[in-house]
Motif scaffolding. Structure first.
Motif, mmCIF file in Angstrom:
data_model
loop_
_atom_site.group_PDB
_atom_site.id
_atom_site.type_symbol
_atom_site.label_atom_id
_atom_site.label_comp_id
_atom_site.label_asym_id
_atom_site.label_seq_id
_atom_site.Cartn_x
_atom_site.Cartn_y
_atom_site.Cartn_z
ATOM 1 N N PHE A 20 5.349 18.247 34.022
ATOM 2 C CA PHE A 20 4.655 19.096 32.921
ATOM 3 C C PHE A 20 5.690 19.394 31.646
ATOM 4 N N PHE A 21 6.655 19.788 31.946
ATOM 5 C CA PHE A 21 7.789 20.315 30.741
ATOM 6 C C PHE A 21 8.132 18.963 30.109
ATOM 7 N N GLY A 22 8.572 17.761 30.975
ATOM 8 C CA GLY A 22 8.994 16.854 30.198
ATOM 9 C C GLY A 22 7.911 16.187 29.159
ATOM 10 N N CYS A 23 6.735 16.530 29.682
ATOM 11 C CA CYS A 23 5.658 15.807 28.789
ATOM 12 C C CYS A 23 5.121 16.817 27.812
ATOM 13 N N LEU A 24 5.444 18.026 28.092
ATOM 14 C CA LEU A 24 5.248 19.258 26.851
ATOM 15 C C LEU A 24 6.034 18.866 25.614
ATOM 16 N N LEU A 25 7.110 18.245 25.925
ATOM 17 C CA LEU A 25 8.354 17.974 24.565
ATOM 18 C C LEU A 25 8.060 16.692 24.149
ATOM 19 N N GLU A 26 8.148 15.567 25.231
ATOM 20 C CA GLU A 26 8.185 14.211 24.537
ATOM 21 C C GLU A 26 7.508 13.365 25.941
ATOM 22 N N GLY A 27 8.071 13.129 26.838
ATOM 23 C CA GLY A 27 7.390 12.719 28.161
ATOM 24 C C GLY A 27 7.556 11.135 28.516
ATOM 25 N N GLU A 28 7.691 10.194 27.784
ATOM 26 C CA GLU A 28 7.496 8.806 28.428
ATOM 27 C C GLU A 28 8.519 8.642 29.732
ATOM 28 N N THR A 29 9.860 8.864 29.458
ATOM 29 C CA THR A 29 10.789 8.538 30.435
ATOM 30 C C THR A 29 10.639 9.430 31.799
ATOM 31 N N ILE A 30 10.124 10.688 31.500
ATOM 32 C CA ILE A 30 9.884 11.478 32.727
ATOM 33 C C ILE A 30 8.569 11.154 33.603
ATOM 34 N N LEU A 31 7.568 10.471 32.539
ATOM 35 C CA LEU A 31 6.206 10.144 33.174
ATOM 36 C C LEU A 31 6.408 8.678 33.811
ATOM 37 N N ILE A 32 7.395 7.808 33.256
ATOM 38 C CA ILE A 32 7.516 6.505 33.989
ATOM 39 C C ILE A 32 8.402 6.807 35.277
#
Length: 194
Positions: A20-32
């Protein structure tokens, strides 16, 4: 040192919050990484997609409203992002709906794009609907990519349990290297325009 880290516990306890917080900011890496964790049954894929969609949508909404209220003062100060600002401005002028949907997929536009769109005067309702749709598609694509990357790695390496931390660190290092190379290229291009 790293052998004492219980990655299963950390991901199970904080994984969805990290997505959630990773995607709030940028996100692609944490999402992968979230997709890979779902493949390893450390997280569940649909909640990863849901939390990522929510984080990505909220982050862009905040940036949109920042652009709506402060864009006139804020955007002229973002000299390093001027190429991205010009590109998004051109996209909005030609394809307003498509630009809202696509801006999150264009490298270097994810943060500045919603601010420019907010400053453009585009309808808030139109932005919100297209932003929600874009966030769900974006989260599904990148979490799915992570899930299938986990599948490919498991096919090549067998049981991934002993490799979880090195894989996570490797993805993070790769993301940092790619970001640095792109930053260096953009900086070099700004110094030496054609």
């Amino acid at each position: 040192m790293f052998e004492h880290i219980d990655l299963h516990y950390l991901l199970g306890t904080y994984g969805y919050w990290a997505v959630f917080f990773g995607c709030l900011l940028e996100g692609e890496t944490i999402l992968i990484l979230g997709g890979m964790a779902a493949h390893q049954h450390l997280l569940h894929l649909w909640p990863v997609i849901g939390w990522a969609s929510l984080g990505g949508m909220l982050g862009d909404q905040l940036l949109f409203w920042s652009g709506r209220y402060f864009g006139g003062r804020l955007l002229p100060r973002l000299h390093r992002q001027q190429a991205a600002i010009d590109r998004v401005t051109g996209l909005i002028a030609r394809y307003p709906s498509t630009s809202v949907f696509a801006v999150r997929f264009l490298y270097g536009m994810r943060l500045v794009g919603p601010m420019v769109i907010g400053a453009s005067g585009l309808s808030a309702l139109r932005f919100s609907l297209l932003n929600a749709l874009g966030a769900v598609v974006w989260a599904t694509v990148f979490a799915g990519a992570g899930y299938w990357a986990g599948e490919a790695l498991e096919t090549m390496l067998g049981n991934l349990k002993p490799y979880r931390l090195p894989i996570a660190l490797g993805v993070l290092v790769l993301a940092v290297v790619i970001a640095l190379v792109r930053h260096w290229r953009a900086k070099n291009k700004a110094r030496h325009p054609k």
